[in-house]
Design an enzyme around this catalytic site. Structure first.
Site, PDB file in Angstrom:
ATOM      1  N   SER A   1      -3.593  -5.691  15.099  1.00 14.97           N
ATOM      2  CA  SER A   1      -4.890  -5.047  14.881  1.00 14.97           C
ATOM      3  C   SER A   1      -5.509  -4.509  16.165  1.00 14.97           C
ATOM      4  O   SER A   1      -6.716  -4.684  16.411  1.00 14.97           O
ATOM      5  CB  SER A   1      -5.866  -6.015  14.196  1.00 14.97           C
ATOM      6  OG  SER A   1      -6.964  -5.325  13.647  1.00 14.97           O
TER       7      SER A   1
ATOM      8  N   GLN B   1       0.805  -1.218   0.000  1.00 12.57           N
ATOM      9  CA  GLN B   1       0.000   0.000   0.000  1.00 12.57           C
ATOM     10  C   GLN B   1       0.844   1.277   0.000  1.00 12.57           C
ATOM     11  O   GLN B   1       0.361   2.331  -0.413  1.00 12.57           O
ATOM     12  CB  GLN B   1      -0.910   0.023   1.233  1.00 12.57           C
ATOM     13  CG  GLN B   1      -1.986  -1.038   1.243  1.00 12.57           C
ATOM     14  CD  GLN B   1      -2.830  -0.984   2.514  1.00 12.57           C
ATOM     15  OE1 GLN B   1      -2.493  -0.293   3.464  1.00 12.57           O
ATOM     16  NE2 GLN B   1      -3.923  -1.721   2.533  1.00 12.57           N
TER      17      GLN B   1
ATOM     18  N   SER C   1       2.112 -17.441  16.486  1.00 13.08           N
ATOM     19  CA  SER C   1       1.048 -16.484  16.187  1.00 13.08           C
ATOM     20  C   SER C   1      -0.265 -17.216  16.012  1.00 13.08           C
ATOM     21  O   SER C   1      -0.349 -18.176  15.238  1.00 13.08           O
ATOM     22  CB  SER C   1       1.376 -15.699  14.907  1.00 13.08           C
ATOM     23  OG  SER C   1       0.330 -14.809  14.564  1.00 13.08           O
TER      24      SER C   1
ATOM     25  N   GLN D   1       1.400 -14.110  18.956  1.00 12.71           N
ATOM     26  CA  GLN D   1       0.941 -12.886  18.289  1.00 12.71           C
ATOM     27  C   GLN D   1      -0.489 -13.087  17.788  1.00 12.71           C
ATOM     28  O   GLN D   1      -0.727 -13.604  16.707  1.00 12.71           O
ATOM     29  CB  GLN D   1       1.865 -12.529  17.118  1.00 12.71           C
ATOM     30  CG  GLN D   1       1.542 -11.167  16.537  1.00 12.71           C
ATOM     31  CD  GLN D   1       2.522 -10.720  15.463  1.00 12.71           C
ATOM     32  OE1 GLN D   1       2.121 -10.334  14.373  1.00 12.71           O
ATOM     33  NE2 GLN D   1       3.810 -10.762  15.764  1.00 12.71           N
TER      34      GLN D   1
ATOM     35  N   TYR E   1       4.533 -11.240   3.892  1.00 12.94           N
ATOM     36  CA  TYR E   1       3.990  -9.912   3.635  1.00 12.94           C
ATOM     37  C   TYR E   1       4.506  -9.404   2.291  1.00 12.94           C
ATOM     38  O   TYR E   1       5.714  -9.284   2.067  1.00 12.94           O
ATOM     39  CB  TYR E   1       4.387  -8.924   4.737  1.00 12.94           C
ATOM     40  CG  TYR E   1       3.814  -9.239   6.107  1.00 12.94           C
ATOM     41  CD1 TYR E   1       2.798 -10.167   6.286  1.00 12.94           C
ATOM     42  CD2 TYR E   1       4.310  -8.592   7.240  1.00 12.94           C
ATOM     43  CE1 TYR E   1       2.297 -10.441   7.544  1.00 12.94           C
ATOM     44  CE2 TYR E   1       3.804  -8.858   8.504  1.00 12.94           C
ATOM     45  CZ  TYR E   1       2.794  -9.792   8.647  1.00 12.94           C
ATOM     46  OH  TYR E   1       2.302 -10.065   9.900  1.00 12.94           O
TER      47      TYR E   1
END
Length: 334
Positions: free
Chosen positions: A206, A27, A152, A177, A54
């Site tokens: 988040s 992004q 995670s 996580q 990612y």
């Protein structure tokens, strides 16, 4: 900036971690990403979280470039392994010995470092024997390529089984996580008690519920232009479960609470997750450096019982609390 110990270890990390899940390599342009990392460093953040998956490894490269030249011993760099990378062949995902040992080398090269402070199993792999996974992590630690191991989104039973094997192999899992926010509290019933028992801290992602807890999404209103909810590269899918008028109306009730404390809505959301004594750090992302500078002000904020009660009055019944929502794919993704 305030610092907390990570699990039952001697490692301290910043209460706010800078992460680059949906931003770097996707992004946000690389120059802006570097500015955000600089803002994080200038704000006292020392802990940086990424993953090989990612932007299909690009996020690690961007972070490695942005941190180049910094004193390595003054940073805590975290990455993860599990989700598909590269050409996404049959062994390019999961927690097999092959994938773990190949992936750590790729991550270190992209991050331009000889070791990571924390190497994390990005999900639980139901297709690989847990003994194989934990032996591979033990070898990564013994080789000096990772100082500590974390996971995670593992559930309580998985944490217990993993910690038992880790202890037998001479290391410890020190972190988990999970997603955690005022609106997503699924770890509170089982994962947090198990983690406290096992000496594991949470590094939560988040904490602002993909931006919903900033208050910028209004019930019945158009989605803000350029927001995560309008991002077709993945952001829209991650936020859609929170975008209903009942939730958005409840979130708006938090504005007077934040105003009364002299905090932004985002700062209030970050401060809230940090009130949980099992949370070592909250991960923030950013598309602009000023977002970083604003969010770090949540570090060290203490919320008294009346504030926590007011938050529960506004949000509590709207939060997802089902511990069964902590789940990993039953088969390796491809």
């Amino acid at each position: 900036m305030e610092f907390r110990y990570l699990g039952n270890s001697g490692l301290k990390i910043s209460e706010i971690t800078y992460g680059n899940w949906l931003t770097h390599g996707s992004q946000v342009e690389n120059d802006t990403a570097a500015q955000c990392v600089r803002a994080a460093l200038d704000s006292g953040i020392t802990t940086f979280d990424t993953a090989d998956a990612y932007a299909n490894t690009a996020a690690e490269t961007v972070l490695g470039d942005a941190l180049a030249g910094e004193r390595r011993a003054s940073l805590e760099i975290f990455t993860k392994v599990y989700w598909p990378t590269g050409p996404k062949g049959p062994n390019d995902s999961g927690l097999s010995r092959k994938h773990i040992l190949e992936s750590i080398d790729g991550s270190l090269a992209r991050l331009k470092t000889d070791y990571v402070d924390l190497y994390q199993a990005h999900r639980y792999d139901h297709e690989t024997p847990l003994e194989e996974t934990m032996q591979a992590f033990a070898d990564v630690v013994r080789s000096g390529k990772a100082l500590y191991i974390g996971v995670s989104e593992w559930d309580a039973d998985q944490l217990r089984a993993g910690q038992k094997l880790a202890s037998e192999l001479g290391f410890r899992i020190i972190s988990n996580q999970p997603q955690y926010s005022m609106l997503w509290r699924v770890i509170e019933d089982k994962v947090v008690p198990a983690s406290e028992e096992l000496g594991i801290s949470q590094i939560v992602w988040s904490p602002v519920a993909q931006g919903v807890l900033t208050g910028k999404y209004k019930p019945g209103a158009e989605l803000p232009a350029g927001s995560r909810a309008t991002d077709e590269k993945g952001g829209a899918n991650t936020i859609k479960s929170f975008l209903n008028d009942e939730v958005l109306t409840g979130v708006q009730k938090l504005q007077p609470v934040a105003d009364g404390l002299g905090l932004s809505m985002a700062q209030l959301a970050l401060a809230w997750v940090l009130q949980n004594r099992n949370v070592a750090s909250a991960i923030i992302g950013a598309s602009r450096p000023e977002q970083v500078s604003d969010n770090v002000k949540a570090a060290g904020v203490k919320l008294d019982a009346s504030v926590l009660s007011a938050i529960d009055d506004a949000i509590g019944s709207l939060a997802e609390r089902d511990p069964a929502k902590t789940v990993s794919p039953q088969s390796r993704p491809s």
